[in-house]
Motif scaffolding. Structure first.
Motif, mmCIF file in Angstrom:
data_model
loop_
_atom_site.group_PDB
_atom_site.id
_atom_site.type_symbol
_atom_site.label_atom_id
_atom_site.label_comp_id
_atom_site.label_asym_id
_atom_site.label_seq_id
_atom_site.Cartn_x
_atom_site.Cartn_y
_atom_site.Cartn_z
ATOM 1 N N THR A 161 -35.924 -12.111 -34.537
ATOM 2 C CA THR A 161 -36.920 -12.785 -33.976
ATOM 3 C C THR A 161 -36.831 -14.203 -33.405
ATOM 4 O OG1 THR A 161 -37.994 -12.913 -36.027
ATOM 5 C CG2 THR A 161 -38.644 -10.988 -34.748
ATOM 6 N N LEU A 162 -35.772 -14.902 -34.217
ATOM 7 C CA LEU A 162 -35.398 -16.340 -34.078
ATOM 8 C C LEU A 162 -34.366 -16.563 -33.120
ATOM 9 C CD1 LEU A 162 -36.096 -17.809 -37.430
ATOM 10 C CD2 LEU A 162 -37.733 -17.526 -35.618
ATOM 11 N N ARG A 163 -33.772 -15.552 -32.466
ATOM 12 C CA ARG A 163 -32.440 -15.854 -31.739
ATOM 13 C C ARG A 163 -32.864 -16.089 -30.219
ATOM 14 N NH1 ARG A 163 -29.422 -10.326 -33.862
ATOM 15 N NH2 ARG A 163 -29.020 -11.194 -36.087
ATOM 16 N N PRO A 164 -32.386 -17.066 -29.712
ATOM 17 C CA PRO A 164 -32.898 -17.473 -28.161
ATOM 18 C C PRO A 164 -32.298 -16.425 -27.313
ATOM 19 C CG PRO A 164 -30.974 -18.880 -29.013
ATOM 20 C CD PRO A 164 -31.659 -18.109 -30.246
ATOM 21 N N ALA A 165 -32.974 -16.295 -25.992
ATOM 22 C CA ALA A 165 -32.510 -15.489 -25.262
ATOM 23 C C ALA A 165 -31.030 -15.706 -24.554
ATOM 24 C CB ALA A 165 -33.516 -15.473 -24.057
ATOM 25 N N THR A 166 -30.888 -16.804 -24.626
ATOM 26 C CA THR A 166 -29.306 -17.136 -24.196
ATOM 27 C C THR A 166 -28.264 -16.407 -25.077
ATOM 28 O OG1 THR A 166 -29.509 -19.152 -25.347
ATOM 29 C CG2 THR A 166 -29.785 -19.270 -22.900
ATOM 30 N N ALA A 167 -28.580 -16.136 -26.404
ATOM 31 C CA ALA A 167 -27.780 -15.830 -27.115
ATOM 32 C C ALA A 167 -27.244 -14.277 -26.850
ATOM 33 C CB ALA A 167 -28.194 -15.594 -28.453
#
Length: 405
Positions: A161-167
């Motif tokens: 839930t904390l991973r940015p979309a760019t990852a």
């Protein structure tokens, strides 16, 4: 008064444990506040006398409350050594081969250091063990690795839930890891990926991941401090590697100096993180090349370029202030009259410590630096004394360098 007589007066002999302890205690007692880091340099790698001096100093400092040693080795590889000195069952030859970067596991004195740490820590509570750290980036002179591993470690640590979309782009963007570690890029900017579209996109990913970690830090660290600190180290390393690759891809008159400056910035950040981690347990002894530790500007000749940069010690010293103490070392078996090395040799029996403030006042005008005794040796120059707290000169070495690569 002749210079040699003045230097004899200020020399603190280090010929035995008692005199060494007295000189080190006197140096630290003169500080306006207790140190967080005592940095001891060496003028080149592979000469046995300097790591053995380091080992002797550590034995004394542990009795004075120091609880960690930090070496010029890969910050992540060093965990292998730390596990071993804290009791892991790995074979020591494996530890020396995999826990040190740059081939430093084969440097004389490091086997003895690791063995002493393990014996000292046996049976002690974790809070009282002497821990082992590396503060170098995962770099070699021949090049730098892909940032994939460092970035992946952060992604795997962060809750989904904390991973940015760019990852989501991480699997695709790095491409072939071998392209990043192309040795030709060290001296040919055109061979580097550092200014490619995917490298610039990865810098956005790395920044997003680092920011996500920071924003969630109070919650994540409260439940898993070691895991959080490790993820932060990987995020910091990913950003540093991408800056390093960008510098490799950039032509300029001081290109190698810029690369060494980026490496120094990574080393300084690692050192400050270690100092913060260890502050409740005690100060740290730091050991690396003088050029990585001195407050004065650092320089060395690489190929046709005279590279200049600010060292990791100089950068960390901005944060630590008086809590950063730097002791430079040197040796010169056949130094020429008129050099700093000759003046120190004349006043030294075996090895001696000279407080820098007193040493500066005792040297004649116009004294210079001697010649290197082996390739990679950077003789101390008088200008370095302005950024040092003391100098140790070693007279009882023939300057033989043991192969470690």
């Amino acid at each position: 008064m002749p210079t040699t007589a003045s230097l004899h007066d200020i020399a603190r002999p280090l010929g035995d444990p008692e005199s060494l302890g007295r000189a080190v205690d006197e140096l630290l007692a003169a500080r306006p506040e207790p140190p967080a880091v005592l940095a001891v340099g060496e003028p080149t790698h592979g000469i046995e006398a300097f790591p053995l001096l380091r080992n002797d100093i550590l034995c004394h400092l542990v009795d004075r409350g120091f609880r960690s040693i930090v070496l010029e080795t890969d910050v992540f590889a060093a965990a292998v050594v730390d596990d071993y000195v804290c009791g892991a069952g790995t074979e020591i030859d494996t530890v020396l081969a995999t826990g040190f970067s740059h081939g430093f596991g084969a440097v004389p004195g490091n086997r003895e250091l690791v063995g002493w740490l393990r014996a000292h820590n046996a049976g002690r509570a974790p809070a009282d063990r002497v821990r082992f750290h590396g503060f170098d980036a995962p770099l070699e002179f021949s090049g730098a690795p892909s940032p994939r591993r460092a970035l992946s470690e952060v992604v795997e640590y962060l809750p989904a839930t904390l991973r940015p979309a760019t990852a989501r782009d991480l699997d695709m963007l790095p491409g072939d890891d071998a392209d990043w570690s192309n040795e030709a890029a060290m001296f040919d900017p055109a061979a580097s990926l550092g200014n490619s579209d995917r490298a610039r996109a990865l810098r956005v990913v790395a920044d997003d991941l680092a920011c996500a970690l920071h924003r969630a830090g109070p919650l994540l660290r409260s439940t898993d401090p070691d895991g959080y600190d490790g993820a932060v180290a990987h995020a910091r390393t990913a950003l540093g590697l991408l800056r390093y690759h960008a510098a490799m891809a950039t032509a300029g008159p001081d290109r190698i100096g810029n690369l060494l400056g980026v490496r120094a910035e990574m080393m300084a950040a690692n050192l400050l993180a270690i100092a913060a981690q260890e502050q409740r347990r005690g100060p740290s002894l730091l050991f690396a090349h003088n050029a990585h530790l001195q407050r004065a500007g650092s320089g060395m000749r690489v190929g046709a370029e005279n590279a200049t940069w600010c060292s990791a010690g100089a950068l960390a010293g901005l944060e630590l202030g008086e809590r950063y103490v730097f002791v430079a070392t040197d040796a010169a078996p056949h130094s020429e009259p008129g050099t700093l090395q000759h003046a120190l040799a004349e006043a030294t029996v075996r090895r001696a410590l000279f407080p820098a403030s007193e040493l500066r006042g005792a040297l004649p005008q116009g004294v210079g630096a001697g010649d290197p005794i082996v390739p990679g040796h950077i003789p101390l120059a008088p200008a370095v004394l302005d950024g040092a707290d003391a100098v140790v000169f070693v007279a009882d070495t023939d300057g033989t360098r043991h192969p470690y690569w």
